[in-house]
Scaffold this active site. Structure first.
Site, PDB file in Angstrom:
ATOM      1  N   GLN A   1       0.819  -1.188  -0.058  1.00  0.00           N
ATOM      2  CA  GLN A   1      -0.062   0.179  -0.138  1.00  0.00           C
ATOM      3  C   GLN A   1       0.884   1.350  -0.015  1.00  0.00           C
ATOM      4  O   GLN A   1       0.729   2.185  -0.688  1.00  0.00           O
ATOM      5  CB  GLN A   1      -1.251  -0.139   1.351  1.00  0.00           C
ATOM      6  CG  GLN A   1      -1.906   1.084   1.306  1.00  0.00           C
ATOM      7  CD  GLN A   1      -3.086   0.985   0.211  1.00  0.00           C
ATOM      8  OE1 GLN A   1      -3.209  -0.317  -0.391  1.00  0.00           O
ATOM      9  NE2 GLN A   1      -3.745   2.155  -0.433  1.00  0.00           N
TER      10      GLN A   1
ATOM     11  N   HIS B   1     -15.002  -1.738  -5.364  1.00  0.00           N
ATOM     12  CA  HIS B   1     -14.727  -2.034  -3.973  1.00  0.00           C
ATOM     13  C   HIS B   1     -15.434  -2.827  -2.979  1.00  0.00           C
ATOM     14  O   HIS B   1     -16.326  -2.044  -2.771  1.00  0.00           O
ATOM     15  CB  HIS B   1     -13.500  -1.000  -3.254  1.00  0.00           C
ATOM     16  CG  HIS B   1     -13.263  -1.297  -2.204  1.00  0.00           C
ATOM     17  ND1 HIS B   1     -11.742  -1.231  -1.937  1.00  0.00           N
ATOM     18  CD2 HIS B   1     -13.708  -1.639  -0.811  1.00  0.00           C
ATOM     19  CE1 HIS B   1     -11.591  -1.676  -0.618  1.00  0.00           C
ATOM     20  NE2 HIS B   1     -12.736  -1.566   0.002  1.00  0.00           N
TER      21      HIS B   1
ATOM     22  N   ASP C   1     -11.189  -5.971  -4.976  1.00  0.00           N
ATOM     23  CA  ASP C   1     -11.541  -5.088  -6.108  1.00  0.00           C
ATOM     24  C   ASP C   1     -12.046  -6.039  -7.281  1.00  0.00           C
ATOM     25  O   ASP C   1     -11.142  -6.857  -7.639  1.00  0.00           O
ATOM     26  CB  ASP C   1     -10.600  -3.912  -6.368  1.00  0.00           C
ATOM     27  CG  ASP C   1     -10.095  -3.114  -5.605  1.00  0.00           C
ATOM     28  OD1 ASP C   1     -11.042  -2.739  -4.742  1.00  0.00           O
ATOM     29  OD2 ASP C   1      -8.869  -2.571  -5.570  1.00  0.00           O
TER      30      ASP C   1
ATOM     31  N   HIS D   1      -7.697  -3.010   2.027  1.00  0.00           N
ATOM     32  CA  HIS D   1      -7.107  -4.014   1.592  1.00  0.00           C
ATOM     33  C   HIS D   1      -6.095  -4.702   2.617  1.00  0.00           C
ATOM     34  O   HIS D   1      -5.872  -5.991   2.213  1.00  0.00           O
ATOM     35  CB  HIS D   1      -6.297  -3.491   0.205  1.00  0.00           C
ATOM     36  CG  HIS D   1      -7.375  -3.375  -0.642  1.00  0.00           C
ATOM     37  ND1 HIS D   1      -7.788  -4.512  -1.528  1.00  0.00           N
ATOM     38  CD2 HIS D   1      -8.063  -2.172  -1.089  1.00  0.00           C
ATOM     39  CE1 HIS D   1      -8.870  -3.818  -2.488  1.00  0.00           C
ATOM     40  NE2 HIS D   1      -8.879  -2.395  -2.276  1.00  0.00           N
TER      41      HIS D   1
ATOM     42  N   GLU E   1     -16.291   3.997  -5.571  1.00  0.00           N
ATOM     43  CA  GLU E   1     -15.502   2.935  -6.102  1.00  0.00           C
ATOM     44  C   GLU E   1     -16.370   1.801  -5.887  1.00  0.00           C
ATOM     45  O   GLU E   1     -16.666   0.979  -5.316  1.00  0.00           O
ATOM     46  CB  GLU E   1     -14.421   2.707  -5.019  1.00  0.00           C
ATOM     47  CG  GLU E   1     -13.119   3.564  -4.920  1.00  0.00           C
ATOM     48  CD  GLU E   1     -11.911   3.228  -4.381  1.00  0.00           C
ATOM     49  OE1 GLU E   1     -11.866   2.010  -3.787  1.00  0.00           O
ATOM     50  OE2 GLU E   1     -11.133   4.112  -3.944  1.00  0.00           O
TER      51      GLU E   1
ATOM     52  N   SER F   1      -6.049   1.128   4.831  1.00  0.00           N
ATOM     53  CA  SER F   1      -6.595   0.654   3.744  1.00  0.00           C
ATOM     54  C   SER F   1      -7.119  -0.707   4.136  1.00  0.00           C
ATOM     55  O   SER F   1      -6.563  -1.536   4.836  1.00  0.00           O
ATOM     56  CB  SER F   1      -5.489   0.068   2.598  1.00  0.00           C
ATOM     57  OG  SER F   1      -6.243  -0.407   1.672  1.00  0.00           O
TER      58      SER F   1
ATOM     59  N   ALA G   1      -5.924   4.838  -0.325  1.00  0.00           N
ATOM     60  CA  ALA G   1      -5.626   5.053   1.123  1.00  0.00           C
ATOM     61  C   ALA G   1      -4.116   5.108   1.667  1.00  0.00           C
ATOM     62  O   ALA G   1      -3.228   4.496   0.745  1.00  0.00           O
ATOM     63  CB  ALA G   1      -6.310   3.830   1.777  1.00  0.00           C
TER      64      ALA G   1
HETATM   65 ZN   LIG Z   1     -10.230  -1.434  -3.185  1.00  0.00          ZN
END
Ligand SMILES: [Zn+2]
Length: 371
Positions: free
Chosen positions: A259, A341, A294, A287, A338, A285, A280
């Site tokens: 990230q 996501h 995603d 993630h 988004e 994040s 982010a």
């Molecule tokens: Zn994402």
């Protein structure tokens, strides 16, 4: 003749007696009146003068002494329409007291509310005086109301008066009155065990946090998710396929380091302000949780079609996912939309979040935050 004379004398005596009694009664009555009209000696001369000016001597003399009333009278701020309220407002040792309560009364606060404000939020008086009436006693009834944040609620409401007070409370609790990343909760590793964990610009993961149960996705073994989320994702894609909706994962778990590399690249390319709208910062994040994926539609590199977005909005919760940054909610999520996501929360929670029609940031504050 003798009889007549006697009668006359009796008559004169009777007349004199009647007049005497009448005069005596009148004198007594006037004396009584005069005594009743004397101002209540409990009040200062200055206050009494105002009482007399308003012809309220009798009214006020019939009630108990009130220090609040006297202070108002002495400050020349007396308004007869608030007479009852003055009696109900508890006196405060504060040199601005008469001005403050006069202003609050003209803003339509009643005596109960004014006492409540002095008892609980005297530190916020200046902000309250600077804004329109708000139903301050109702604040306490909001489940997510945090008394320690009152000043922030009031400040935010001053510049965002399009929102009702319940919305103000939720938004300030999320942190929207503060710049993202300026003030955030730092999670410990223990906090990360829950699938419910909220990660946003106000909640940061430990730099070294890495889920221990990451597994590869069947579509691409380089993409990892936590085991439960990976299984749910397979079910989600199968259900979509049955509905002839197709999408593929293109990013899943990302470490703090990954990230960091991504964010730095975006920041160098677009500048920090722009990068912050779509990427982010490391540690912030979803993630990094291994609970976010995603997805893209066929023929699109990193986005989905409006039809797929609709399908995800209406169906992903059945498999435990929500669209985390939906369209039109940027001002709450603090990220541009988004649609691609999705975030795993488990079926039970995802179903509740979906039904609430709230972003996860709002839902978390209203129903999951421990206070
Ligand atoms: Zn994402």
């Amino acid at each position: 003749m003798e009889n007549n004379k006697g009668l006359k004398i009796i008559l004169i005596i009777l007349i004199i007696l009647t007049i005497t009694v009448f005069v005596a009664i009148t004198i007594l009555y006037l004396m009584d009146k005069k005594e009743e009209a004397a101002p209540n000696t409990s009040y200062s001369a200055k206050a009494s003068a105002v009482i007399q000016k308003y012809n309220l001597t009798n009214t006020i003399n019939n009630k108990e002494y009130s220090q609040t009333l006297e202070t108002i009278l002495e400050a020349n701020l007396f308004d007869p329409q608030y007479l009852d309220a003055y009696y109900e407002i508890n006196y405060q040792e504060d040199q601005n007291f008469p001005y403050t309560i006069s202003k609050l009364l003209t803003k339509n606060y009643n005596s109960t509310e004014i006492n409540y404000i002095y008892d609980n939020y005297s530190n916020c008086l200046n902000i309250l005086l600077d804004m329109n009436y708000i139903n301050i006693t109702n604040l306490n009834k909001l489940s997510n109301f945090d008394p320690s944040k009152l000043e922030r609620y009031l400040q935010y409401h001053k510049t965002n008066n399009q929102y009702d007070i319940a919305t103000i409370v939720t938004y300030v609790n999320i942190g929207l009155d503060l710049e993202g990343y300026s003030n955030y909760v730092s999670y410990t590793t223990e906090d990360t065990s829950s699938y419910k964990i909220l990660v946003n610009k106000y909640h940061k993961l430990p730099n070294d946090y890495e889920p221990s149960d990451l597994v590869p996705l069947s579509y691409n073994s380089n993409l990892l998710l936590r085991e439960v989320a990976a299984e749910a994702f397979e079910q989600l894609t199968s259900a979509a396929t049955l509905d002839q909706v197709y999408f593929y994962p293109f990013s899943a778990y990302r470490s703090y380091t990954t990230q960091s590399v991504l964010y730095t690249r975006y920041k160098e390319r677009d500048g920090e302000t722009k990068a912050d709208t779509y990427s982010a910062r490391p540690g912030f994040s979803e993630h990094q949780l291994g609970l976010a994926v995603d997805v893209r539609s066929p023929n699109l590199a990193d986005n989905i079609t409006p039809e797929t977005y609709e399908w995800l909005l209406n169906n992903s919760y059945k498999y435990g996912f929500i669209v985390r940054y939906p369209k039109g909610k940027q001002y709450i999520t603090q990220y541009m939309e988004e649609p691609w996501h999705i975030r795993y929360l488990g079926i039970d929670l995802a179903t509740k979040v979906h039904a609430s029609n709230l972003t996860y940031d709002e839902y978390y504050d209203l129903y999951l935050e421990t206070r």
